[in-house]
Design an enzyme around this catalytic site. Structure first.
Site, PDB file in Angstrom:
ATOM      1  CD1 TRP A  94      79.119 -26.712  35.522  1.00 29.54           C
ATOM      2  CD2 TRP A  94      80.556 -26.154  33.897  1.00 29.54           C
ATOM      3  NE1 TRP A  94      80.380 -27.074  35.935  1.00 29.54           N
ATOM      4  CE2 TRP A  94      81.282 -26.743  34.955  1.00 29.54           C
ATOM      5  CE3 TRP A  94      81.240 -25.740  32.760  1.00 29.54           C
ATOM      6  CZ2 TRP A  94      82.657 -26.912  34.914  1.00 29.54           C
ATOM      7  CZ3 TRP A  94      82.613 -25.908  32.705  1.00 29.54           C
ATOM      8  CH2 TRP A  94      83.305 -26.488  33.776  1.00 29.54           C
ATOM      9  CG  ASP A 109      80.617 -27.567  27.236  1.00 33.53           C
ATOM     10  OD1 ASP A 109      81.217 -28.646  27.032  1.00 33.53           O
ATOM     11  OD2 ASP A 109      80.663 -26.961  28.320  1.00 33.53           O
ATOM     12  CE  LYS A 156      81.774 -34.288  32.574  1.00 33.82           C
ATOM     13  NZ  LYS A 156      82.691 -33.178  32.297  1.00 33.82           N
TER      14      LYS A 156
END
Length: 403
Positions: free
Chosen positions: A134, A215, A250
């Site tokens: 990312w 992460d 999310k």
């Protein structure tokens, strides 16, 4: 007027993802499609408000009795519920009180606090991220003054994992090197690490005394809540010390509330208390205390039995819709472009897919068909639905024929 002190300051470079979104918003074409933004969308292209969130919010609205500051480390029930979700009810690390968890401003806030700690106490450490990762990982880490390098991860020729090269690279790292790992649903590729390779990574981290930062932004969007947390739990069971940055953006579709957490697995309860004090110090220097609303809603949903069942069902439905669209996308591409193999898309997990489309193809899709994706070819599978997938596949087929 006097010359402005800001007159010589250049404009910042546009973030690749935000730049795509800005261009999409400026496009007036009624059939435009944004495959670049990393958010879950339902079958109608909307970011939903989950029923579990609505019900938990109603409970909080009826029971909130103060607007005073939260503690620096956040809502206690939120932190304990987060620990249980990530590490499991029967976690030895939790029962031994070896895990320090604090509420953060989103997953990005957790990453920021972790890298600030690393920079302060391991100043010579380099942070190694997957190639690719990312984009904001590098931005956050370099802004903290930490050198960033990469380790091998994605193989574009096979659309799979460079597992042996990755392990070889990790074995060569200096002790105390920091390593960013994606727990599941790798962003941007969708290519995840298998269980055997995870076990080898844990062994290398132990042998080389590396400092993992995991992460965990997409727990529940891959194979399920338990399976997606398995790598984290295995590393904790092995007795490793490491960080976990997690997010509910999310899994609860609560993007704007910025609800995250930073957990630190330590060697003892005493160490966990020390780490809590140090991370709280970091919070105090940046934003002093976290916001209340999102964490209260998540805490209520996770700890109220009927709401927990409802949330897990809604999360399962989101995961199933993403998987369905991944399958439909691959199938329709196979029909539209029979001379090219897109079956690798089925082996990817989560919201994202490294589609194999070149930057040139992506630009053509944007200019000719108003279909927006990142130049890397990363697309958000969750942005596909039965109303746009046919036109997207037809456009990809047309551009590839020309190119």
């Amino acid at each position: 007027m006097a010359t402005s002190l800001f007159s010589d300051i250049p404009a910042a470079l546009t973030d690749p993802i935000l730049g795509v979104t800005e261009a999409f918003r400026a496009d007036t074409c009624p059939t435009k499609v944004n495959l670049g933004v990393g958010i879950y969308q339902d079958a109608h292209g909307k970011v939903p408000i989950l029923e579990s969130v609505k019900k938990a919010a109603a409970i909080w609205a009826a029971t909130e009795d103060t607007k005073s500051y939260l503690p620096i480390d956040g809502v206690p029930t939120y932190n304990s519920a987060t620990q249980e979700l990530i590490f499991g009810k029967n976690s030895a690390a939790l029962s031994e009180k070896r895990v320090a968890t604090i509420q953060t401003v989103g997953g990005s806030g957790a990453l920021k606090l972790a890298i600030d700690f690393i920079h302060r106490f391991f100043p010579e450490s380099t942070m190694y991220v997957s190639d690719p990762s990312w984009e904001n990982h590098r931005v956050i880490f370099e802004a903290a003054g930490v050198k960033v390098d990469t380790y091998p991860y994605y193989n574009p020729s096979t659309n799979g994992l460079r597992s042996e090269e990755m392990l070889d690279a990790l074995r060569r790292l200096r002790p105390s090197s920091a390593v960013l790992l994606h727990a599941c649903c790798h962003n941007p590729t969708g290519v995840d690490i298998d269980a055997d390779t995870w076990a080898q990574i844990a062994a290398v981290c132990e042998e080389r005394r590396l400092l993992p930062l995991i992460d965990c932004a997409y727990q529940g969007f891959g194979a399920g809540l338990e399976d997606d947390a398995a790598p984290v739990r295995a590393m904790a069971a092995r007795g490793l010390t490491f960080f976990v940055a997690s997010s509910y953006a999310k899994s609860f579709a609560m993007y704007r509330e910025r609800v995250g957490a930073l957990s630190v697995v330590t060697g003892s309860a005493k160490e966990a208390a020390v780490m809590t004090s140090q991370i709280k110090r970091g919070v105090r220097m940046i934003y002093s205390s976290p916001p209340s609303y999102g964490a209260q809603v998540v805490s209520i949903a996770l700890t109220t039995p009927d709401l927990r069942i409802l949330w897990e069902r809604e999360l399962s439905d989101m995961r199933a819709r993403i998987r369905e669209m991944r399958e439909v996308f691959a199938q329709k591409l196979a029909v539209a472009i029979p001379n090219r193999d897109f079956s690798f898309i089925l082996n990817q997990n989560g919201m994202f897919s490294y589609s194999g489309l070149s930057a040139g193809v992506v630009r053509e899709l944007r200019e000719r068909y108003h279909i927006y994706a990142l130049d890397s070819g990363r697309i958000c599978v969750a942005a596909l639905n039965h109303n746009n997938v046919d036109s997207v596949c037809a456009a990809i087929a047309d551009v590839l024929k020309v190119s």
